[in-house]
Design a protein around this motif. Structure first.
Motif, PDB file in Angstrom:
ATOM      1  N   PRO A 224       0.820  -1.217   0.000  1.00  0.00           N
ATOM      2  CA  PRO A 224       0.000   0.000   0.000  1.00  0.00           C
ATOM      3  C   PRO A 224       0.853   1.267   0.000  1.00  0.00           C
ATOM      4  O   PRO A 224       1.874   1.343   0.690  1.00  0.00           O
ATOM      5  CB  PRO A 224      -0.805  -0.114   1.296  1.00  0.00           C
ATOM      6  N   SER A 225       0.435   2.255  -0.768  1.00  0.00           N
ATOM      7  CA  SER A 225       1.073   3.567  -0.702  1.00  0.00           C
ATOM      8  C   SER A 225       0.736   4.215   0.645  1.00  0.00           C
ATOM      9  O   SER A 225      -0.355   4.006   1.188  1.00  0.00           O
ATOM     10  CB  SER A 225       0.574   4.463  -1.832  1.00  0.00           C
ATOM     11  N   PRO A 226       1.659   4.994   1.207  1.00  0.00           N
ATOM     12  CA  PRO A 226       1.396   5.608   2.518  1.00  0.00           C
ATOM     13  C   PRO A 226       0.172   6.522   2.489  1.00  0.00           C
ATOM     14  O   PRO A 226       0.046   7.371   1.606  1.00  0.00           O
ATOM     15  CB  PRO A 226       2.680   6.401   2.800  1.00  0.00           C
ATOM     16  N   GLU A 227      -0.685   6.343   3.467  1.00  0.00           N
ATOM     17  CA  GLU A 227      -1.909   7.144   3.510  1.00  0.00           C
ATOM     18  C   GLU A 227      -1.590   8.627   3.667  1.00  0.00           C
ATOM     19  O   GLU A 227      -2.269   9.474   3.082  1.00  0.00           O
ATOM     20  CB  GLU A 227      -2.808   6.671   4.655  1.00  0.00           C
TER      21      GLU A 227
ATOM     22  N   TYR B 103      16.851   0.927  -5.834  1.00  0.00           N
ATOM     23  CA  TYR B 103      16.504  -0.155  -4.896  1.00  0.00           C
ATOM     24  C   TYR B 103      17.263  -0.037  -3.575  1.00  0.00           C
ATOM     25  O   TYR B 103      17.242  -0.964  -2.763  1.00  0.00           O
ATOM     26  CB  TYR B 103      16.804  -1.515  -5.532  1.00  0.00           C
ATOM     27  N   SER B 104      17.922   1.095  -3.338  1.00  0.00           N
ATOM     28  CA  SER B 104      18.838   1.207  -2.200  1.00  0.00           C
ATOM     29  C   SER B 104      18.157   1.094  -0.846  1.00  0.00           C
ATOM     30  O   SER B 104      18.811   0.779   0.155  1.00  0.00           O
ATOM     31  CB  SER B 104      19.598   2.536  -2.271  1.00  0.00           C
ATOM     32  N   GLU B 105      16.856   1.344  -0.778  1.00  0.00           N
ATOM     33  CA  GLU B 105      16.175   1.335   0.527  1.00  0.00           C
ATOM     34  C   GLU B 105      15.477   0.015   0.844  1.00  0.00           C
ATOM     35  O   GLU B 105      14.789  -0.088   1.854  1.00  0.00           O
ATOM     36  CB  GLU B 105      15.198   2.499   0.605  1.00  0.00           C
ATOM     37  N   LEU B 106      15.664  -0.983  -0.023  1.00  0.00           N
ATOM     38  CA  LEU B 106      15.084  -2.307   0.222  1.00  0.00           C
ATOM     39  C   LEU B 106      16.223  -3.264   0.539  1.00  0.00           C
ATOM     40  O   LEU B 106      16.859  -3.804  -0.353  1.00  0.00           O
ATOM     41  CB  LEU B 106      14.299  -2.783  -1.002  1.00  0.00           C
ATOM     42  N   TYR B 107      16.494  -3.468   1.832  1.00  0.00           N
ATOM     43  CA  TYR B 107      17.610  -4.318   2.245  1.00  0.00           C
ATOM     44  C   TYR B 107      17.218  -5.101   3.491  1.00  0.00           C
ATOM     45  O   TYR B 107      16.363  -4.674   4.273  1.00  0.00           O
ATOM     46  CB  TYR B 107      18.870  -3.478   2.481  1.00  0.00           C
TER      47      TYR B 107
ATOM     48  N   LYS C 103      10.062   2.502  -5.330  1.00  0.00           N
ATOM     49  CA  LYS C 103      10.287   1.283  -4.565  1.00  0.00           C
ATOM     50  C   LYS C 103      10.351   1.583  -3.076  1.00  0.00           C
ATOM     51  O   LYS C 103       9.806   0.854  -2.254  1.00  0.00           O
ATOM     52  CB  LYS C 103      11.576   0.588  -5.016  1.00  0.00           C
ATOM     53  N   ARG C 104      11.068   2.646  -2.719  1.00  0.00           N
ATOM     54  CA  ARG C 104      11.245   3.002  -1.304  1.00  0.00           C
ATOM     55  C   ARG C 104       9.917   3.172  -0.589  1.00  0.00           C
ATOM     56  O   ARG C 104       9.719   2.687   0.521  1.00  0.00           O
ATOM     57  CB  ARG C 104      12.049   4.298  -1.205  1.00  0.00           C
ATOM     58  N   SER C 105       8.989   3.884  -1.244  1.00  0.00           N
ATOM     59  CA  SER C 105       7.753   4.285  -0.575  1.00  0.00           C
ATOM     60  C   SER C 105       6.497   3.724  -1.220  1.00  0.00           C
ATOM     61  O   SER C 105       5.395   4.158  -0.886  1.00  0.00           O
ATOM     62  CB  SER C 105       7.667   5.827  -0.547  1.00  0.00           C
ATOM     63  N   ASN C 106       6.657   2.757  -2.145  1.00  0.00           N
ATOM     64  CA  ASN C 106       5.503   2.170  -2.836  1.00  0.00           C
ATOM     65  C   ASN C 106       4.671   3.241  -3.537  1.00  0.00           C
ATOM     66  O   ASN C 106       3.443   3.266  -3.449  1.00  0.00           O
ATOM     67  CB  ASN C 106       4.624   1.379  -1.859  1.00  0.00           C
ATOM     68  N   LEU C 107       5.367   4.114  -4.274  1.00  0.00           N
ATOM     69  CA  LEU C 107       4.696   5.226  -4.955  1.00  0.00           C
ATOM     70  C   LEU C 107       5.095   5.280  -6.431  1.00  0.00           C
ATOM     71  O   LEU C 107       5.486   6.334  -6.933  1.00  0.00           O
ATOM     72  CB  LEU C 107       5.063   6.549  -4.265  1.00  0.00           C
TER      73      LEU C 107
ATOM     74  N   ASP D 237       9.489   5.708   8.933  1.00  0.00           N
ATOM     75  CA  ASP D 237       8.729   4.616   9.541  1.00  0.00           C
ATOM     76  C   ASP D 237       8.093   3.732   8.479  1.00  0.00           C
ATOM     77  O   ASP D 237       8.147   2.497   8.560  1.00  0.00           O
ATOM     78  CB  ASP D 237       7.635   5.172  10.471  1.00  0.00           C
ATOM     79  N   HIS D 238       7.486   4.340   7.469  1.00  0.00           N
ATOM     80  CA  HIS D 238       6.823   3.533   6.439  1.00  0.00           C
ATOM     81  C   HIS D 238       7.833   2.749   5.623  1.00  0.00           C
ATOM     82  O   HIS D 238       7.525   1.664   5.113  1.00  0.00           O
ATOM     83  CB  HIS D 238       5.955   4.415   5.532  1.00  0.00           C
ATOM     84  N   VAL D 239       9.063   3.247   5.515  1.00  0.00           N
ATOM     85  CA  VAL D 239      10.099   2.555   4.752  1.00  0.00           C
ATOM     86  C   VAL D 239      10.572   1.325   5.513  1.00  0.00           C
ATOM     87  O   VAL D 239      10.796   0.262   4.921  1.00  0.00           O
ATOM     88  CB  VAL D 239      11.271   3.503   4.438  1.00  0.00           C
TER      89      VAL D 239
END
Length: 400
Positions: free
Chosen positions: A42-45, A209-213, A246-250, A295-297
């Motif tokens: 989900p994208s951040p509300e 993709y740097s924030e998905l680890y 990718k970082r924030s699903n946006l 936090d959402h990341v």
């Protein structure tokens, strides 16, 4: 028409559609797509609320450079995330907002390549196809560096002959890698910077993709972080690309940035004023909110971590597959030709993956993507686990 348009290859998903033409999928199995790297979390509300609260900004033209507030938010985030010397990455000179990394990568190449002299754009192989297309349409020639298991899917830059570096104008890095997830270490990044200095080319690092680890204590190193570590605080010849997709699903926000060498970005900004690609103001405000929140990341990373931990052990029963360093892809070997694997998996199990050869080019009779497939763990965990189980069933049923 521009004759260089004829040099463009079909996009990987066009090839996949052609490959699967005419197959009949089982109607009793729901489709599960692991082929396209489109985030499905989900994208951040709170980001969506910012857009809803600022729809009146549709009445205003945005500027190409973006607002001071957006560039300041990006500078704060990048300085903190990549341990930069405070004040060296300035909002005024070192950052340009872009409408996602694809648009940024393409337009940067158009603005920096000098086609009046021999021009080569060097890229990893496999690669994000925009690197190649941008090179073709800038009048440059791509050169591909194989990324195989033997080199941990990172090019061996020391094996590249000087004749290639002589005409190189842009070297693309992708770290974490698409599709392998491999992270380029500091020593290698330092070596690349030395090569750029010696041969006078731009290092363009795609870090979307740097924030998905997996390990919260070990985020991947970025190119600007290496610059800071070696005292290169002007980021000379170094450019990075980042995105909220990718970082924030946006992915639909189309928001990212280019940062680094101020002299390069000065010319790049001039190009963009004609290119006509300013980010809408309400998207800029939403982007500020996203860059300001971690936090959402962290929740996003935790969700991917859970999926990898669930899926990889299942697949290992029948496939050679490893946990990636980062990103949301798996890059397993296939027990048969990768095109046959992808087509028959769709036909028999209604699970859809991307043949590895579609992400690569054959050089000297070697295609580093052959007999691999890319699996994007973007679907809900239940679907990812179900897909893994169907893949096991498929491989067992099709053993020679």
């Amino acid at each position: 028409m521009n004759p260089d348009l004829d040099r463009l290859h079909p996009y990987p998903f066009e090839k996949l559609t052609k490959l699967k033409a005419g197959i009949r999928v089982p109607q009793d199995l729901s489709p599960i797509s692991l082929g396209i790297g489109e985030p499905k979390h989900p994208s951040p509300e709170f980001v969506k609320q910012v857009i809803a609260d600022n729809l009146d900004k549709l009445a205003n033209y945005p500027t190409t450079k973006g607002t001071d507030e957006l560039r300041q938010a990006i500078a704060r985030w990048a300085t903190r995330r990549f341990e930069l010397t405070p004040g060296t990455l300035t909002p005024e000179h070192h950052i340009v907002p872009v409408n996602g990394t694809r648009e940024g990568i393409f337009s940067l190449v158009q603005s920096v390549v000098d086609s009046t002299r021999p021009a080569t754009v060097v890229s990893p192989n496999p690669f994000y196809q925009v690197y190649e297309g941008a090179a073709f349409l800038a009048g440059a020639t791509p050169h591909y560096l194989a990324c195989d298991a033997g080199n941990n899917f990172i090019p061996d830059f020391d094996k590249v002959p000087d004749s290639v570096w002589r005409d190189c104008q842009v070297l693309f890095l992708c770290s974490p890698g698409n599709p392998s997830g491999s992270v380029i270490p500091r020593a290698t990044l330092t070596r690349v910077i030395e090569l750029a200095d010696r041969h006078d080319f731009i290092v363009a690092s795609d870090e979307c993709y740097s924030e998905l680890y997996p390990d919260e204590s070990r985020p991947p190193e970025g190119l600007l972080q290496t610059c800071a570590a070696i005292g290169r605080n002007d980021f000379a010849r170094c450019i990075v690309f980042h995105s909220l997709s990718k970082r924030s699903n946006l992915p639909g926000l189309r928001s990212g940035f280019v940062a680094g060498d101020a002299e390069i970005l000065k010319g790049y900004l001039k190009y963009r004023t004609y290119h006509g690609c300013a980010m809408p103001i309400h998207n800029q405000l939403a982007s500020i909110a996203a860059w300001n929140d971690e936090d959402h990341v962290r929740e996003n990373r935790a969700a991917y971590r859970t999926k990898f931990e669930a899926v990889v052990p299942i697949l290992r029963e029948v496939m050679d597959v490893d946990f990636p360093d980062a990103g949301f892809y798996l890059w397993p070997r296939t027990p048969m030709d990768d095109e046959i694997f992808a087509r028959e998996l769709s036909a028999q199990q209604n699970v859809h993956v991307l043949p590895g050869r579609y992400l690569s080019r054959t050089v000297d009779d070697h295609n580093p993507g052959e007999n691999r497939v890319r699996m994007a763990l973007v679907a809900p965990i239940e679907e990812c686990v179900e897909a893994a189980r169907r893949i096991v069933t498929f491989v067992k049923a099709n053993k020679a």
